[in-house]
Write a protein that holds these residues in place. Structure first.
Motif, PDB file in Angstrom:
ATOM      1  N   TRP A  12       0.340  -1.093  -0.036  1.00  0.00           N
ATOM      2  CA  TRP A  12      -0.023   0.163   0.203  1.00  0.00           C
ATOM      3  C   TRP A  12       1.078   1.175  -0.028  1.00  0.00           C
ATOM      4  O   TRP A  12       0.612   2.508  -0.831  1.00  0.00           O
ATOM      5  CB  TRP A  12      -0.642   0.296   1.209  1.00  0.00           C
ATOM      6  N   ILE A  15       1.862   1.299  -3.370  1.00  0.00           N
ATOM      7  CA  ILE A  15       0.803   2.564  -4.732  1.00  0.00           C
ATOM      8  C   ILE A  15       0.760   4.120  -4.224  1.00  0.00           C
ATOM      9  O   ILE A  15       0.058   4.448  -4.996  1.00  0.00           O
ATOM     10  CB  ILE A  15      -0.661   1.182  -3.876  1.00  0.00           C
ATOM     11  N   VAL A  18       3.095   6.168  -6.219  1.00  0.00           N
ATOM     12  CA  VAL A  18       3.607   6.056  -7.063  1.00  0.00           C
ATOM     13  C   VAL A  18       1.692   6.174  -7.985  1.00  0.00           C
ATOM     14  O   VAL A  18       2.412   6.876  -8.866  1.00  0.00           O
ATOM     15  CB  VAL A  18       3.490   4.531  -7.891  1.00  0.00           C
ATOM     16  N   PHE A  19       0.892   6.054  -6.831  1.00  0.00           N
ATOM     17  CA  PHE A  19      -0.106   6.153  -7.627  1.00  0.00           C
ATOM     18  C   PHE A  19      -0.999   7.460  -7.487  1.00  0.00           C
ATOM     19  O   PHE A  19      -1.770   7.928  -7.603  1.00  0.00           O
ATOM     20  CB  PHE A  19      -1.362   4.479  -8.069  1.00  0.00           C
ATOM     21  N   GLY A  20      -1.549   6.844  -6.038  1.00  0.00           N
ATOM     22  CA  GLY A  20      -2.296   8.137  -4.540  1.00  0.00           C
ATOM     23  C   GLY A  20      -1.746   9.492  -4.806  1.00  0.00           C
ATOM     24  O   GLY A  20      -2.482  10.268  -5.204  1.00  0.00           O
ATOM     25  N   TRP A  21      -0.445   9.875  -4.819  1.00  0.00           N
ATOM     26  CA  TRP A  21      -0.068  11.074  -4.624  1.00  0.00           C
ATOM     27  C   TRP A  21      -0.497  11.996  -6.063  1.00  0.00           C
ATOM     28  O   TRP A  21      -1.130  13.026  -6.318  1.00  0.00           O
ATOM     29  CB  TRP A  21       0.956  11.264  -3.895  1.00  0.00           C
ATOM     30  N   PRO A  22       0.684  11.397  -7.067  1.00  0.00           N
ATOM     31  CA  PRO A  22       0.342  12.001  -8.408  1.00  0.00           C
ATOM     32  C   PRO A  22      -1.151  12.153  -8.789  1.00  0.00           C
ATOM     33  O   PRO A  22      -1.436  13.233  -8.811  1.00  0.00           O
ATOM     34  CB  PRO A  22       0.713  11.002  -9.423  1.00  0.00           C
ATOM     35  N   ILE A  23      -2.084  11.140  -8.638  1.00  0.00           N
ATOM     36  CA  ILE A  23      -3.353  11.201  -8.992  1.00  0.00           C
ATOM     37  C   ILE A  23      -3.633  12.103  -8.250  1.00  0.00           C
ATOM     38  O   ILE A  23      -5.109  13.349  -8.138  1.00  0.00           O
ATOM     39  CB  ILE A  23      -4.369  10.181  -8.997  1.00  0.00           C
ATOM     40  N   GLY A  54     -11.064  10.394  -6.375  1.00  0.00           N
ATOM     41  CA  GLY A  54      -9.478  10.879  -6.661  1.00  0.00           C
ATOM     42  C   GLY A  54      -8.474  12.124  -5.961  1.00  0.00           C
ATOM     43  O   GLY A  54      -7.611  11.174  -5.173  1.00  0.00           O
ATOM     44  N   LEU A  57      -7.649   9.752  -2.908  1.00  0.00           N
ATOM     45  CA  LEU A  57      -7.366   8.105  -3.058  1.00  0.00           C
ATOM     46  C   LEU A  57      -5.825   8.272  -1.943  1.00  0.00           C
ATOM     47  O   LEU A  57      -6.289   7.342  -1.820  1.00  0.00           O
ATOM     48  CB  LEU A  57      -6.735   8.424  -4.568  1.00  0.00           C
ATOM     49  N   CYS A  61      -5.006   5.431   0.245  1.00  0.00           N
ATOM     50  CA  CYS A  61      -4.094   3.885   0.030  1.00  0.00           C
ATOM     51  C   CYS A  61      -3.369   4.709   1.624  1.00  0.00           C
ATOM     52  O   CYS A  61      -2.698   2.976   2.803  1.00  0.00           O
ATOM     53  CB  CYS A  61      -3.170   4.300  -0.364  1.00  0.00           C
TER      54      CYS A  61
END
Length: 72
Positions: A12, A15, A18-23, A54, A57, A61
């Motif tokens: 997590w 994730i 890599v994904f949570g903060w940018p999105i 979003g 997110l 996470c």
């Protein structure tokens, strides 16, 4: 079977980075831009709701990381 909560916490965390903060950042910018349009355009409400999910997110996470929740 051994408790694998720490392993899920690491997954997590990856994730989140890599994904949570940018999105989350991208959705936050668009949320601020489009939210005033929701006052006069009812079609923007669904877009605003999607962008709000979003923005949340990284929180999702982080909560899953702290609890060591599996993705299943």
């Amino acid at each position: 079977m051994a408790n694998c909560g720490w392993l899920w916490s690491i997954i997590w965390f990856i994730i989140l980075i890599v994904f949570g903060w940018p999105i989350g950042f991208l959705c936050a910018v668009f949320f601020v831009i489009f939210s005033p349009c929701a006052a006069c355009c009812s079609g923007c409400i669904e877009l605003i709701n999607l962008l709000e999910r979003g923005v949340k997110l990284p929180l999702t996470c982080a909560q899953n990381m702290v609890s060591g929740k599996s993705m299943c």
